[in-house]
Design a protein around this motif. Sequence first.
Motif, PDB file in Angstrom:
ATOM      1  N   PHE A 176      40.339 -54.233 -11.743  1.00 21.97           N
ATOM      2  CA  PHE A 176      39.967 -54.516  -9.868  1.00 21.97           C
ATOM      3  C   PHE A 176      38.599 -53.894  -9.937  1.00 21.97           C
ATOM      4  O   PHE A 176      38.640 -52.700  -9.788  1.00 21.97           O
ATOM      5  CB  PHE A 176      41.088 -53.735  -8.823  1.00 21.97           C
ATOM      6  CG  PHE A 176      40.587 -54.344  -7.443  1.00 21.97           C
ATOM      7  CD1 PHE A 176      40.258 -55.392  -6.360  1.00 21.97           C
ATOM      8  CD2 PHE A 176      41.072 -52.906  -6.983  1.00 21.97           C
ATOM      9  CE1 PHE A 176      39.611 -55.275  -5.450  1.00 21.97           C
ATOM     10  CE2 PHE A 176      40.465 -52.744  -5.146  1.00 21.97           C
ATOM     11  CZ  PHE A 176      39.987 -54.264  -4.570  1.00 21.97           C
ATOM     12  N   THR A 193      44.870 -56.088 -14.782  1.00 20.19           N
ATOM     13  CA  THR A 193      44.055 -56.655 -13.794  1.00 20.19           C
ATOM     14  C   THR A 193      43.495 -55.963 -13.586  1.00 20.19           C
ATOM     15  O   THR A 193      43.400 -54.575 -13.750  1.00 20.19           O
ATOM     16  CB  THR A 193      44.691 -57.139 -12.494  1.00 20.19           C
ATOM     17  OG1 THR A 193      45.722 -57.966 -12.559  1.00 20.19           O
ATOM     18  CG2 THR A 193      43.913 -58.113 -11.066  1.00 20.19           C
ATOM     19  N   ILE A 218      39.247 -59.096 -10.450  1.00 17.56           N
ATOM     20  CA  ILE A 218      39.484 -59.244  -8.941  1.00 17.56           C
ATOM     21  C   ILE A 218      38.164 -57.910  -8.512  1.00 17.56           C
ATOM     22  O   ILE A 218      38.274 -57.141  -9.156  1.00 17.56           O
ATOM     23  CB  ILE A 218      40.762 -58.487  -8.265  1.00 17.56           C
ATOM     24  CG1 ILE A 218      42.311 -59.761  -9.060  1.00 17.56           C
ATOM     25  CG2 ILE A 218      40.347 -58.725  -6.772  1.00 17.56           C
ATOM     26  CD1 ILE A 218      43.417 -59.293  -8.327  1.00 17.56           C
ATOM     27  N   SER A 220      39.264 -65.645 -10.894  1.00 18.21           N
ATOM     28  CA  SER A 220      39.179 -65.014 -10.377  1.00 18.21           C
ATOM     29  C   SER A 220      39.008 -65.440  -8.329  1.00 18.21           C
ATOM     30  O   SER A 220      38.792 -65.416  -8.210  1.00 18.21           O
ATOM     31  CB  SER A 220      37.846 -64.192 -10.732  1.00 18.21           C
ATOM     32  OG  SER A 220      37.561 -64.821 -11.841  1.00 18.21           O
ATOM     33  N   SER A 257      44.720 -56.245  -3.365  1.00 18.55           N
ATOM     34  CA  SER A 257      44.387 -56.328  -5.283  1.00 18.55           C
ATOM     35  C   SER A 257      45.900 -56.303  -5.890  1.00 18.55           C
ATOM     36  O   SER A 257      46.631 -56.843  -6.904  1.00 18.55           O
ATOM     37  CB  SER A 257      43.278 -55.664  -5.386  1.00 18.55           C
ATOM     38  OG  SER A 257      42.877 -54.305  -5.724  1.00 18.55           O
TER      39      SER A 257
END
Length: 506
Positions: free
Chosen positions: A242, A240, A282, A168, A183
């Motif tokens: 975010f 991913t 993230i 992370s 990100s």
Amino acid sequence: MQTTTRYTILLVEDSVSNALVYQNYLQDNYRVLVADTGQAALTLLAENAIHLLITDVRLPDMNGMDIVDYAQSTRPSLPIIVITAFGSVDLVVDAMRRGASDFLSKPFDRARLEVTISNILERQHLQDVVNEYQKTFERDRFHNMIGGSLPMQGVYRIIESCAASKASVFITGESGTGKELCSEALHAESTRSDKPFIALNCAAIPRELIESEIFGHVKGAFTGAATAREGAALRASGGTLFLDEIGEMPLDLQSKLLRFIQSGTFSPVGSSKEIKVDVRFICATNRDPLAEVREGRFREDLYYRLHVIPLHMPPLRDRGNDVLKIAGELLRKYSEDEGKSFRCFDDKVADYFLRYPWPGNVRELSNVVRNIVVLNDAETVTMAMLPQMSESTPGAAQPEGAAVDGGPGVPAAPFSDEVGGEQDTPPSTGAVSDDAPGVNGTSNVEDRDSKAILPLWKEEQRIIETAIQKCSGNIPRAAAFLEISASTIYRKKLAWEKSHSPFGQD
């Protein structure tokens, strides 16, 4: 010669005897692959990491120059040596024009071949070092991020170092510094780049809906849930997730997020079924995360789960000439969008942009440039086109020629906010008596005889009142000429009026 067994050389030679001789020359120091046809050479090029290509010109199935062309189109940096028994000036020129690094005419001995190869590989190594240096220290942009300053080079290096990991990343930085762009770059650099990138702003979602936005819900889970809905966690599977402004997430949901991070499983709202996903996390915040933990607004265990790789986005005021690079890119983009003809900033605007502290960072810069482009049209941006800038940050001030409270187009002040220093109010005792002792024991009469010296606040008052009079009472215009803000004049006038009022005296 220094041993370089890590290099692989592809030798393309249709003569078996010549191929054996050349291979014997090289095999002690290099890994040598041999191809006796052009097609075999193309196959070896496609399937192996080749560091140097040596090719004959005359081959049974194609011309060696065709191999040179193929290598240049697929691997432009690959060094190439062309060899032939039928050398001519025209052939040498053609080989070099097509991208060959050197040319050898048959016959040649071991020493000639070794020196040629050694020189080419050394030159290629130095070029690789230069390219790596430029990639590391001289990049003006990285994915959608613009900037070549040292702070940004550090950001780029961290992204490259951790992108392939599943760990992370916790991005911190002031609002408007480009945390979401960071990100996106992390995702693009990762092995998950072909999978979804899902961004969720925790501050923009009502508290009662944020759990559903992250984990989804089943039909009838709550009032208004007429259909089932996938959450961000499921949509990001394999890719991913975010979570921007994660500090805004409610504490009760933080515990559910912690469990999700630890187990990789979650349950949609209203469902008891657990779903397992593979997600890289993230998150970002413009707050101090440790301060939030100390204040009890952010779970400590969640902080340590997310804060594996810290990444800080520097404020724009610490990025030097990046301001002008970003502003130039924004000017080009917005001019194209609006059909305007702007091309550059004049020197005064560039200097002002470099000195202004940009409390709103890149977001504020974007706002300023768009305002300029929408309301004006020219090839060059001048000071008169600048809008009113924020004064919320210490050191911030108005650009000369920008609009202020007095009306559109009225100039405001650059960075000096005061004419006469810190003293806004005159001393209550008034002017010094003519008979009072002066400097070094001399009387003020003597000082007056040589040169009349008034207190600083009186000189300031005289200058400001004269400027107002010459501007027909227009205070914003007078402020522009004096290079101070109009609010400074209003504040000083109020102080002078109080000092002259009998109620303003002690």
